[in-house]
Design a protein around this motif. Structure first.
Motif, short mmCIF file in Angstrom:
data_model
loop_
_atom_site.label_atom_id
_atom_site.label_comp_id
_atom_site.label_asym_id
_atom_site.label_seq_id
_atom_site.Cartn_x
_atom_site.Cartn_y
_atom_site.Cartn_z
N ARG A 144 4.72 -1.15 -7.97
CA ARG A 144 5.97 -0.36 -8.05
C ARG A 144 7.15 -0.88 -7.23
NH1 ARG A 144 2.87 0.27 -4.60
NH2 ARG A 144 2.23 1.88 -3.13
N SER A 164 -1.04 3.88 -8.84
CA SER A 164 -0.29 4.50 -7.74
C SER A 164 0.14 5.91 -8.10
CB SER A 164 0.95 3.65 -7.44
OG SER A 164 1.83 4.38 -6.63
N LEU A 207 -6.26 11.16 2.14
CA LEU A 207 -6.06 10.88 0.72
C LEU A 207 -6.73 11.96 -0.13
CD1 LEU A 207 -6.47 6.99 0.59
CD2 LEU A 207 -4.40 8.32 0.15
N LEU A 258 -16.38 6.56 -1.11
CA LEU A 258 -15.73 5.77 -0.07
C LEU A 258 -15.70 6.52 1.26
CD1 LEU A 258 -12.76 4.08 -1.97
CD2 LEU A 258 -14.65 2.92 -0.83
N HIS A 286 -5.93 1.35 3.95
CA HIS A 286 -5.99 -0.02 3.45
C HIS A 286 -6.08 -1.05 4.57
CE1 HIS A 286 -4.82 1.59 -0.54
NE2 HIS A 286 -5.57 0.59 -0.94
N MET A 301 -8.89 8.13 4.55
CA MET A 301 -9.50 8.61 3.32
C MET A 301 -9.54 10.13 3.28
SD MET A 301 -10.53 8.12 0.38
CE MET A 301 -10.41 6.37 0.15
N VAL A 340 -8.29 -4.23 -6.40
CA VAL A 340 -8.52 -5.11 -5.26
C VAL A 340 -8.49 -6.58 -5.69
CG1 VAL A 340 -10.13 -5.72 -3.43
CG2 VAL A 340 -9.89 -3.33 -4.15
N TYR A 398 -4.94 -8.64 -6.33
CA TYR A 398 -3.98 -8.79 -5.24
C TYR A 398 -3.04 -9.96 -5.53
CZ TYR A 398 -2.02 -8.73 -0.59
OH TYR A 398 -1.15 -8.64 0.47
N ALA A 451 1.08 -1.68 -11.06
CA ALA A 451 1.58 -0.50 -10.34
C ALA A 451 1.81 -0.77 -8.86
CB ALA A 451 0.64 0.70 -10.52
N ARG A 509 -10.58 2.58 -10.36
CA ARG A 509 -9.35 1.88 -9.99
C ARG A 509 -9.61 0.78 -8.97
NH1 ARG A 509 -5.16 5.26 -7.37
NH2 ARG A 509 -6.00 7.14 -8.28
N LEU A 510 -10.87 0.65 -8.50
CA LEU A 510 -11.15 -0.39 -7.50
C LEU A 510 -10.81 -1.79 -8.00
CD1 LEU A 510 -14.40 0.19 -5.43
CD2 LEU A 510 -12.02 0.24 -4.73
N PHE A 528 0.83 -1.21 0.00
CA PHE A 528 0.00 0.00 0.00
C PHE A 528 0.85 1.25 0.00
CE2 PHE A 528 -1.96 -3.28 2.73
CZ PHE A 528 -2.85 -3.75 1.79
N SER A 565 -3.39 -0.23 -9.91
CA SER A 565 -3.74 0.52 -8.71
C SER A 565 -3.56 2.01 -8.96
CB SER A 565 -2.85 0.08 -7.55
OG SER A 565 -1.54 0.58 -7.72
N GLN A 612 2.23 7.39 -5.81
CA GLN A 612 3.30 7.59 -4.84
C GLN A 612 4.51 8.26 -5.45
OE1 GLN A 612 4.63 4.04 -2.80
NE2 GLN A 612 6.12 5.19 -1.62
C1 HEM Z 1 -6.70 -6.24 -1.79
C2 HEM Z 1 -5.74 -5.55 -1.40
C3 HEM Z 1 -5.43 -4.15 -1.84
C4 HEM Z 1 -4.24 -3.77 -2.34
C5 HEM Z 1 -3.01 -4.64 -2.55
C6 HEM Z 1 -4.32 -2.36 -2.63
C7 HEM Z 1 -3.28 -1.62 -3.15
C8 HEM Z 1 -3.36 -0.30 -3.47
C9 HEM Z 1 -2.29 0.48 -3.99
C10 HEM Z 1 -0.89 -0.03 -4.29
C11 HEM Z 1 -2.75 1.72 -4.18
C12 HEM Z 1 -1.95 2.89 -4.75
C13 HEM Z 1 -1.39 3.72 -3.64
C14 HEM Z 1 -0.47 4.72 -4.24
O1 HEM Z 1 -0.91 5.78 -4.70
O2 HEM Z 1 0.74 4.43 -4.28
C15 HEM Z 1 -4.11 1.76 -3.79
C16 HEM Z 1 -4.90 2.85 -3.85
C17 HEM Z 1 -6.22 2.86 -3.50
N1 HEM Z 1 -6.94 1.79 -2.99
FE1 HEM Z 1 -6.24 -0.05 -2.64
N2 HEM Z 1 -5.56 -1.92 -2.31
C18 HEM Z 1 -6.28 -2.98 -1.82
C19 HEM Z 1 -7.58 -2.95 -1.38
C20 HEM Z 1 -8.40 -1.86 -1.45
C21 HEM Z 1 -9.76 -1.83 -1.03
C22 HEM Z 1 -10.49 -3.00 -0.42
C23 HEM Z 1 -10.21 -0.58 -1.28
C24 HEM Z 1 -11.57 0.02 -1.04
C25 HEM Z 1 -12.66 -0.60 -0.93
C26 HEM Z 1 -9.14 0.17 -1.86
C27 HEM Z 1 -9.24 1.48 -2.25
C28 HEM Z 1 -8.21 2.22 -2.76
C29 HEM Z 1 -8.33 3.59 -3.15
C30 HEM Z 1 -9.56 4.44 -3.06
C31 HEM Z 1 -7.09 4.00 -3.58
C32 HEM Z 1 -6.68 5.37 -4.10
C33 HEM Z 1 -6.06 6.17 -3.02
C34 HEM Z 1 -5.53 7.47 -3.53
O3 HEM Z 1 -4.47 7.45 -4.16
O4 HEM Z 1 -6.16 8.50 -3.32
N3 HEM Z 1 -8.06 -0.63 -1.94
N4 HEM Z 1 -4.45 0.50 -3.35
#
Ligand code: HEM
Lengths: 505, 228
Positions: free
Chosen positions: A224, B37, B105, B130, B54, B102, B201, B204, A222, B197-198, A91, B35, B39
């Motif tokens: 990364r 990202s 974010l 969200l 997360h 959130m 999930v 994984y 991604a 982007r969801l 994450f 995702s 970052q």
């Molecule tokens: C299953 C495991 C999950 C993994 C491995 C994962 C991984 C990631 C990664 C790598 C990012 C990018 C972060 C960045 O900008 O570097 C991200 C962003 C995000 N994830 Fe997940 N995620 C998971 C589950 C979830 C779940 C369950 C939700 C919501 C229901 C979620 C919602 C989001 C949202 C909204 C972002 C965007 C955040 C932002 O940049 O503003 N993720 N996630």
């Protein structure tokens, strides 16, 4: 024996003039796209210097490459993370370089030069960020410390300088003794790549047939981790498409028999490309060796392509006759294995890089005395020290060892002694002012013979195009089955797909 | 009648669309699965946003799923007062984590011009939905105490009835409107799945735990022995 073929490279640093033509050739072909502007799959940096991204060699900061698990002799693991740890850090990657570690890409507001209203001052073109589209201050660039960037402050932070004493470090930037050289870098297409090991999605892979390391744009999610996992920082994150990208060794060019663009365009003709046959059974052993033996072990992986047993094993592994022939004519084999001149960059990262460097000759210390250029202490009758000398080199040998032999000074010295022998031999031959005795001494010190020297001179100074680039036939008809022609696709679609790589859905 | 649209038709539509569109996006435009990202463009605030978000949301989603899969086990778990307290407090804490995460974010996207430059409308819709969802969840946990208990006897049978295609909406129609909103927003998020982007999930990378550490791909030959 599990013989595999690897398209490998040699960069002859003594010939590099630091002109960046290679970087431009690469940029124009592959990275002139949104999100990739900041990427230089090929870059040239000044050494000593911090390079691009800043201080990439500092693995305490970036955690690239592999390390021995518990001290010496044991298995190696990624410096970045364990498998479980990688999934936990997904994450937020704690060791990801950000855009500021490279530089913020920009263009100029050229239009303003034409549209500015009449006034007292010349209009200027302001820098515009290619990320935000807003005016920005330029604070760094891809070769910001080129030729020291006019100041010692950048070079001071070179991680390799840790190998030197305080005194040596100070000398390096003294006006009369100042010394630097260029280090062109591309992806090393390693045998034990850190990027592949670090990618949770399994998107980065090595092509079995030729060892080129590629990154599947369709499998990349991604996470990364590849960016961190690569100790050379040669995988890049495309901030626009949200996918990582890397040097593809111009495989579309290779597959049509051409040398990669950076090789082809090289003005100093420093680049050599050829196939090496190596024994994949011993990979793990070689990558886990104690630091001082890493170069030796790396070399020992490379097999003699003329040896009947090797040829037999290669054929058994499905390596084509043509590939074996290419390996037999490989200039890389000569530089790396036969002559032992070329060395891997930072062997201590344990990725077994397949790009080797012939270290640059070291200028000797000299003084200006009463307006006369005086080669310090070279008052002896012998001419040798004037041409080059390890003892009086301006660049301490330990610095070179830190770059090219995981700190093992002997390995670098062997390489240098041979090159010094080449110089002295050729001086005697062409100018005739060196005694035969001195020539023989040099040949002996360099562990070489007149015959070998002639061969080295030929391949170094007068090689033909075909001698520099022995591109094996890569069976494009087989490879193309999996993708579309990247050349026709790259501008509108990136490589290997049917639609433009838009961000998100 | 309106309740039927909300609590029967809408969930079915959301899930169907999510499955069909999700699969077709995966098949036709796999490149877009990411995702996304950001970052690389902004590092510091992301840590304080992404990590609590997360870890919070994944644990909470699991906690929402478990009673659905093992209703009787969940019931047993709650039968002890201490365990119930621990569960409720943990849930509340996690919910707070997601709300804070959130919010950060979202603030981050507004404040960093670089991240703003790569933010799409879909991103905003997703982030705001969200935030709404977790904020309401947190509020419900605070105001309508013992949710881990009544969830088991209201929403769970409702979702099971949907699963077995014998919808019984009376389980949820009498719930406070805030709770109903939470349920519907949940299915709205399911609907958003394939279009935002969801999708990340569902990608994984579990396989990282056991795949050979080095990946070698041959054109025609099957992969042979693989090494470090
Ligand atoms: C299953 C495991 C999950 C993994 C491995 C994962 C991984 C990631 C990664 C790598 C990012 C990018 C972060 C960045 O900008 O570097 C991200 C962003 C995000 N994830 Fe997940 N995620 C998971 C589950 C979830 C779940 C369950 C939700 C919501 C229901 C979620 C919602 C989001 C949202 C909204 C972002 C965007 C955040 C932002 O940049 O503003 N993720 N996630």
């Amino acid at each position: 024996m599990d013989i595999r073929a690897q398209v490998s490279m040699v960069f002859h640093l003594d010939k590099c003039i630091g002109c960046h033509t290679c970087s431009i050739a690469c940029k124009n072909i592959w990275t002139d796209r949104k999100g990739a502007e900041y990427m230089w799959w090929n870059n040239v940096e000044t050494k000593p210097g911090t390079g691009y991204p800043t201080a990439w060699e500092d693995q305490d900061k970036y955690k690239g490459g592999w390390e021995q698990q518990n001290g010496k002799g044991s298995d190696i693991r990624l410096k970045l993370h364990s498998r479980l740890g990688g999934l936990g850090n997904i994450f937020f990657n704690p060791y990801l370089p950000t855009v500021d570690d490279y530089y913020e890409p920009w263009t100029y507001d050229y239009d303003h030069l034409f549209s500015a209203p009449e006034g007292d001052d010349q209009p200027t073109a302001r820098a515009i960020s290619l990320i935000t589209g807003k005016p920005m201050e330029i604070e760094a660039g891809p070769n910001w410390d080129d030729d020291y960037g006019g100041s010692p402050v950048y070079a001071e932070n070179d991680p390799n300088l840790g190998a030197l004493t305080e005194e040596e470090r100070e000398q390096l930037t003294e006006m009369e003794r100042v010394v630097f050289f260029y280090l062109p870098r591309i992806c090393n297409h390693c045998l034990n790549p850190g990027c592949v090991g670090a990618c949770p999605a399994g998107a980065v892979y090595k092509r079995g047939e030729d060892g080129i390391v590629l990154l599947s744009q369709e499998k990349c999610r991604a996470w990364r981790m590849c960016v961190s996992g690569c100790p050379y920082k040669k995988t890049y994150f495309n901030w626009s498409t949200g996918k990582s990208e890397k040097c593809i060794l111009c495989y579309p060019r290779l597959e049509s028999g051409q040398a990669p663009a950076c090789f082809h365009s090289c003005v100093g003709r420093i680049r050599y490309l050829g196939v090496l046959l190596y024994d994949a059974d011993r990979l793990k052993e070689a990558a886990s060796a104690p630091a001082e033996q890493l170069v030796h072990e790396h070399r020992s992986l490379i097999q003699n392509p003329h040896h009947p047993l090797v040829i037999e094993a290669a054929k058994a592994n499905g390596i084509s006759e043509a590939m074996i022939q290419a390996a037999q004519h490989s200039p890389v084999y000569k530089f790396v294995k036969q002559w032992k001149l070329a060395l891997p960059l930072h062997a201590e990262f344990r990725t077994l890089p397949m790009l080797f460097y012939v270290p640059p000759m070291l200028p000797v210390l000299a003084k200006i005395k009463d307006g006369v250029y005086d080669n310090a202490d070279a008052a002896s009758a012998q001419l040798g020290p004037l041409l080059s000398s390890l003892e009086q080199a301006r660049m301490p040998i330990r610095y070179m060892a830190s770059l090219f032999s995981a700190g093992n000074v002997d390995v670098v010295e062997d390489s240098y002694r041979k090159m010094i022998a080449v110089r002295i031999y050729m001086r005697a031959k062409m100018v005739g002012d060196v005694s035969e005795e001195e020539v023989q001494q040099a040949l002996q010190a360099g562990g070489t013979t007149a015959e070998e020297v002639e061969a080295i001179v030929h391949l170094t100074a007068r090689p033909t195009f075909e001698e520099r680039f022995v591109v094996p036939p890569l069976a494009r008809e087989v490879a193309i089955e999996q993708t579309l022609d990247p050349f026709t696709q790259k501008r509108e679609g990136g490589f290997g797909f049917r639609r433009a790589p838009a961000r998100g859905a | 009648m309106f309740d039927i649209v909300l609590f029967v038709v809408f969930p079915y539509v959301a899930v169907t669309v999510a499955i069909i569109s999700g699969i077709s996006r995966y098949r036709q435009n796999r490149f877009s699965y990411s995702s996304l990202s950001s970052q690389f463009l902004e590092n510091r605030t992301l840590f304080w946003g992404s990590v609590p978000w997360h870890y919070g949301v994944i644990t909470l989603l699991t906690a929402h799923l478990l009673p659905l899969l093992f209703p009787s086990l969940w019931g047993d778990l709650l039968s002890d007062r201490i365990r119930l307290y621990v569960l409720e407090v943990t849930g509340l804490g996690l919910a707070l984590m997601t709300v804070v995460g959130m919010t950060l974010l979202i603030v981050r996207r507004l404040r960093s011009p670089r991240v703003l430059a790569v933010t799409s409308t879909a991103d905003w819709l997703l982030l705001i939905t969200l935030l709404t969802q977790v904020a309401i969840g947190f509020w419900i946990a605070l105001v309508y105490r013992w949710g881990s208990g009544w969830y088991l006897h209201t929403s769970v049978p409702w979702m099971i009835s949907l699963l077995v295609f014998q919808p019984e909406i009376q389980y949820v129609t009498a719930l406070p409107w805030l709770v109903q909103f939470h349920l519907l927003a949940g299915f709205f998020l399911v609907l958003l799945f394939p279009f935002t982007r969801l999708v990340h999930v569902f990608t994984y990378p579990f396989t990282y735990l056991w795949r050979p550490i080095q990946v070698v791909i041959w054109n025609r030959r099957p992969p042979q022995k693989q090494r470090p």
